[in-house]
Design an enzyme around this catalytic site. Sequence first.
Site, PDB file in Angstrom:
ATOM      1  N   ASP A  79       2.462   5.563  20.194  1.00 17.89           N
ATOM      2  CA  ASP A  79       3.925   5.526  20.306  1.00 17.89           C
ATOM      3  C   ASP A  79       4.513   5.033  18.979  1.00 17.89           C
ATOM      4  O   ASP A  79       3.968   5.330  17.904  1.00 17.89           O
ATOM      5  CB  ASP A  79       4.349   4.675  21.519  1.00 17.89           C
ATOM      6  CG  ASP A  79       5.693   5.131  22.092  1.00 17.89           C
ATOM      7  OD1 ASP A  79       6.732   4.614  21.647  1.00 17.89           O
ATOM      8  OD2 ASP A  79       5.707   6.017  22.965  1.00 17.89           O
ATOM      9  N   ASP A  80       5.606   4.305  19.033  1.00 13.81           N
ATOM     10  CA  ASP A  80       6.313   3.921  17.807  1.00 13.81           C
ATOM     11  C   ASP A  80       5.447   2.971  16.954  1.00 13.81           C
ATOM     12  O   ASP A  80       4.472   2.402  17.428  1.00 13.81           O
ATOM     13  CB  ASP A  80       7.637   3.235  18.195  1.00 13.81           C
ATOM     14  CG  ASP A  80       8.685   3.317  17.087  1.00 13.81           C
ATOM     15  OD1 ASP A  80       8.351   3.713  15.952  1.00 13.81           O
ATOM     16  OD2 ASP A  80       9.854   2.972  17.365  1.00 13.81           O
ATOM     17  N   LYS A 156       5.783  13.311  21.259  1.00 12.78           N
ATOM     18  CA  LYS A 156       6.910  12.717  21.979  1.00 12.78           C
ATOM     19  C   LYS A 156       8.051  12.493  20.998  1.00 12.78           C
ATOM     20  O   LYS A 156       7.871  11.830  19.973  1.00 12.78           O
ATOM     21  CB  LYS A 156       6.476  11.387  22.608  1.00 12.78           C
ATOM     22  CG  LYS A 156       7.623  10.565  23.202  1.00 12.78           C
ATOM     23  CD  LYS A 156       7.102   9.265  23.830  1.00 12.78           C
ATOM     24  CE  LYS A 156       8.242   8.311  24.176  1.00 12.78           C
ATOM     25  NZ  LYS A 156       7.733   7.020  24.707  1.00 12.78           N
ATOM     26  N   ASP A 158      11.543  10.902  20.473  1.00 15.19           N
ATOM     27  CA  ASP A 158      12.514   9.918  20.950  1.00 15.19           C
ATOM     28  C   ASP A 158      13.894  10.232  20.362  1.00 15.19           C
ATOM     29  O   ASP A 158      14.028  11.162  19.550  1.00 15.19           O
ATOM     30  CB  ASP A 158      12.028   8.513  20.541  1.00 15.19           C
ATOM     31  CG  ASP A 158      12.468   7.459  21.550  1.00 15.19           C
ATOM     32  OD1 ASP A 158      13.434   7.695  22.295  1.00 15.19           O
ATOM     33  OD2 ASP A 158      11.846   6.374  21.579  1.00 15.19           O
ATOM     34  N   SER A 190      12.730  13.077  24.827  1.00 13.02           N
ATOM     35  CA  SER A 190      13.473  11.957  25.405  1.00 13.02           C
ATOM     36  C   SER A 190      14.960  12.276  25.525  1.00 13.02           C
ATOM     37  O   SER A 190      15.741  11.421  25.946  1.00 13.02           O
ATOM     38  CB  SER A 190      13.280  10.699  24.552  1.00 13.02           C
ATOM     39  OG  SER A 190      11.921  10.343  24.497  1.00 13.02           O
ATOM     40  N   ASP A 219      13.441   2.906  29.836  1.00 13.76           N
ATOM     41  CA  ASP A 219      12.038   2.499  29.701  1.00 13.76           C
ATOM     42  C   ASP A 219      11.586   1.641  30.878  1.00 13.76           C
ATOM     43  O   ASP A 219      12.308   0.756  31.332  1.00 13.76           O
ATOM     44  CB  ASP A 219      11.865   1.644  28.438  1.00 13.76           C
ATOM     45  CG  ASP A 219      11.917   2.469  27.166  1.00 13.76           C
ATOM     46  OD1 ASP A 219      12.106   3.695  27.244  1.00 13.76           O
ATOM     47  OD2 ASP A 219      11.752   1.862  26.087  1.00 13.76           O
TER      48      ASP A 219
END
Length: 427
Positions: A79-80, A156, A158, A190, A219
């Site tokens: 993820d981030d 993904k 965002d 997202s 989230d």
Amino acid sequence: MHAAALLLVSALCSATWALDNGEMRVPPMGWLAWERFRCDLDCQHDPKNCISENLFIDMADRLFEDGWRELGYVYVNIDDCWSSMKRDEKGRLQADPQRFPRGIRFLSRYMHARGLKLGLYGDMGTHTCGGYPGTTLDDIALDAQTFADWEVDMFKFDGCYSNATVQEQGYPLMSKALNATGRPIAYSCSWPAYQGGLPPKVNYTQLGQLCNLWRNYGDIQDSWDSVLNIVEWFSENQDVLAPAAGPGKWNDPDMLIIGDFGLSMDQSRAQMALWAIMAAPLFMSNDLRTISSGARSILQNKMAVIINQDPLGIQGRRIVKEKIGIDVFWRPLSKNASALVFFSRRNDMPYRYQTSLGKLNYTTGSYEIHDVFAQKTTTLKDSTPFVVSVNPTGVVMWHVSAPAKWNRRPFRRGGGRRGNAIPPVFL
Ligand SMILES: *[C@@H]1O[C@H](CO)[C@@H](O)[C@H](O)[C@H]1NC(C)=O
Ligand SMILES: *[C@@H]1O[C@H](CO)[C@@H](O)[C@H](O)[C@H]1NC(C)=O
Ligand SMILES: *[C@@H]1O[C@H](CO)[C@@H](O)[C@H](O)[C@H]1NC(C)=O
Ligand SMILES: *[C@@H]1O[C@H](CO)[C@@H](O)[C@H](O)[C@H]1NC(C)=O
Ligand SMILES: *[C@@H]1O[C@H](CO)[C@@H](O)[C@H](O)[C@H]1NC(C)=O
């Protein structure tokens, strides 16, 4: 079942309109770093948990060696906070050189050698939510090509640090750009989570043509309140959400937090059951190195996984919401089977809920019931009243087979049922 037939028709019609990249014909399963590991950068003092290649290698090893992969948990998703604060001299994103010294392609190949897949994260905006370089409209083609060069399997996207106009252009452009690379890359948007509104102001037809899955809502956090809030939102909006889902296109209520700190065993079974019946992606965000055997057995429950992965891909719905705090969810499955979840929102004691399959609109017949977590099998006629005992903040989940004997008389609603005269079966 009347409702089943209608849902089936709509699912088959809309299936032709899913994003045509061959990906995610059933909900994706795997592991995602965010909820449990966030943006932990302190590799000096917390080397086991910081966002670094070691964390993803550790999780891949656990998926590979501890029976997860065989069940379908194949994605290892970054993820981030993975990237360097600066793009390279050619303008490309690059992994943080200290924490990912061998780069992202090394990790992809590590996954592929073990029958796993790698997911990566980016942001349609000037910065990611954590403040790392984002993907502006001008960067889209280059970034898509970079992910393909790195042999990434899922992306993904965002939506921090942008606006509605930019997102409206950017999410479709990224879908095109990923396709243009020639590498099948599953695409998680997202976008709807940033569009908001009640009912959500989202064109789900368009979304299903652009993305394989999408986060609709905020989230998840490591708490029962958070799970409950998400389930309530998805149920309240199910008439909009459920028809949007199908093979290749899924609503994503966010990660499974089973095995973390916030849920009891009953609440863990509830999250597993509800995510399975909602045809949700099953991305765990937990520590597979230290997970308890109780949490593991819930996540590795074969029947729950089979229900989640049903090839028809119809998202289940809440069909009963009792004022006393009991909900019933139902999902039609292939081969005329179905799943039921009896869910208690109560906080007192196990609640003995009485109903019958007939009351839940099952047609006349005799059904084989498999209790997913108790692992017991029984046979029930549609007309037989039964009582299920549902723990507070817990579930009873059933796989219901096709009726053994079809009664050929047309199904008549309401009148003619004499179920109340028969004593209930306590299950
Ligand atoms: C790109 O889109 C076309 C048309 O929808 C599809 O046939 C093809 O499989 C896609 N390719 C990839 C790599 O996603
Ligand atoms: C959205 O962001 C873009 C790029 O930063 C900017 O050019 C545009 O003016 C913004 N639009 C609105 C409505 O804020
Ligand atoms: C939603 O998207 C579809 C497919 O892109 C399009 O045909 C339809 O007109 C859109 N609906 C609205 C209300 O914008
Ligand atoms: C499903 O049920 C229908 C009756 O509604 C029956 O005709 C059909 O054969 C069944 N299919 C399977 C696979 O059992
Ligand atoms: C059963 O069907 C009737 C008539 O369509 C409907 O009013 C009722 O809500 C349904 N009940 C359930 C539990 O789905």
